[in-house]
Design a protein around this motif. Sequence first.
Motif, short mmCIF file in Angstrom:
data_model
loop_
_atom_site.label_atom_id
_atom_site.label_comp_id
_atom_site.label_asym_id
_atom_site.label_seq_id
_atom_site.Cartn_x
_atom_site.Cartn_y
_atom_site.Cartn_z
N PHE A 70 0.83 -1.21 0.00
CA PHE A 70 0.00 0.00 0.00
C PHE A 70 0.86 1.25 0.00
O PHE A 70 0.64 2.18 -0.78
N ASP A 71 1.85 1.31 0.88
CA ASP A 71 2.67 2.51 1.02
C ASP A 71 3.79 2.58 -0.02
O ASP A 71 4.26 3.67 -0.34
N GLU A 72 4.25 1.44 -0.52
CA GLU A 72 5.30 1.35 -1.54
C GLU A 72 6.55 2.15 -1.20
O GLU A 72 7.23 2.67 -2.07
N SER A 73 6.86 2.25 0.08
CA SER A 73 8.01 3.03 0.51
C SER A 73 8.59 2.40 1.77
O SER A 73 7.85 1.99 2.65
N PHE A 74 9.91 2.33 1.82
CA PHE A 74 10.55 1.73 2.99
C PHE A 74 11.93 2.35 3.19
O PHE A 74 12.47 3.01 2.30
N ALA A 75 12.46 2.14 4.38
CA ALA A 75 13.79 2.62 4.73
C ALA A 75 14.58 1.47 5.33
O ALA A 75 14.01 0.48 5.80
N TYR A 76 15.89 1.61 5.29
CA TYR A 76 16.76 0.63 5.93
C TYR A 76 17.99 1.36 6.47
O TYR A 76 18.31 2.46 6.02
N LYS A 77 18.65 0.75 7.43
CA LYS A 77 19.88 1.29 7.99
C LYS A 77 20.96 0.23 7.85
O LYS A 77 20.71 -0.95 8.12
N THR A 78 22.13 0.65 7.42
CA THR A 78 23.26 -0.26 7.35
C THR A 78 24.54 0.54 7.57
O THR A 78 24.62 1.70 7.16
N SER A 79 25.49 -0.06 8.22
CA SER A 79 26.75 0.65 8.47
C SER A 79 27.88 0.09 7.62
O SER A 79 28.99 0.59 7.65
N ILE A 80 27.58 -0.95 6.82
CA ILE A 80 28.65 -1.60 6.05
C ILE A 80 28.51 -1.39 4.54
O ILE A 80 29.27 -1.95 3.76
N GLY A 81 27.55 -0.57 4.10
CA GLY A 81 27.39 -0.31 2.68
C GLY A 81 26.77 -1.45 1.91
O GLY A 81 26.82 -1.49 0.68
N GLN A 82 26.19 -2.39 2.63
CA GLN A 82 25.52 -3.52 2.01
C GLN A 82 24.16 -3.72 2.64
O GLN A 82 23.99 -3.48 3.84
N LEU A 83 23.21 -4.16 1.84
CA LEU A 83 21.91 -4.57 2.34
C LEU A 83 21.91 -6.09 2.27
O LEU A 83 22.15 -6.66 1.20
N CYS A 84 21.67 -6.73 3.41
CA CYS A 84 21.82 -8.19 3.50
C CYS A 84 20.53 -8.87 3.94
O CYS A 84 19.63 -8.24 4.51
N SER A 85 20.49 -10.17 3.73
CA SER A 85 19.31 -10.96 4.08
C SER A 85 19.04 -11.00 5.58
O SER A 85 17.94 -11.35 5.99
N VAL A 86 20.00 -10.61 6.39
CA VAL A 86 19.79 -10.55 7.84
C VAL A 86 19.30 -9.17 8.29
O VAL A 86 18.99 -8.99 9.45
#
Length: 123
Positions: free
Chosen positions: A77-93
């Motif tokens: 519905f919102d089609e928008s999300f955020a994420y935080k990472t300190s290693i420059g990668q987005l991971c499955s965990v």
Amino acid sequence: MRMVLIALAIAAVAAPGGAKDRNVIPEAIPDGKAESCIQTSRIRQSHVRNDWVIDFEMNDGKIYRNTLPSACPSLAFDESFAYKTSIGQLCSVDTITVLRGSAGPGPTCGLGEFQPIKLVPKH
């Protein structure tokens, strides 16, 4: 002017190809082995397909499909999300948090593996 905007919003929901059809998952075939992480600096854009699936389009045109382990309420519905990472990668965990505009942050949901895909052309 306000009434025109409301009418346009209602027409978009009712019209074929409008908001009602926006969360259709395009057919795809795997294009290599699933990966645990992708480089955030290479992400050009993301496409929320539904509450379970996000396609990440990379700068080089490659697409990674992430199928979440469980549905993420209101993501489609919102089609928008955020994420935080300190290693420059987005991971499955890692997790994503649905952004609900002025309503504040929504649910936080886990990611799955990143499957490289090729979209099947429509006939």
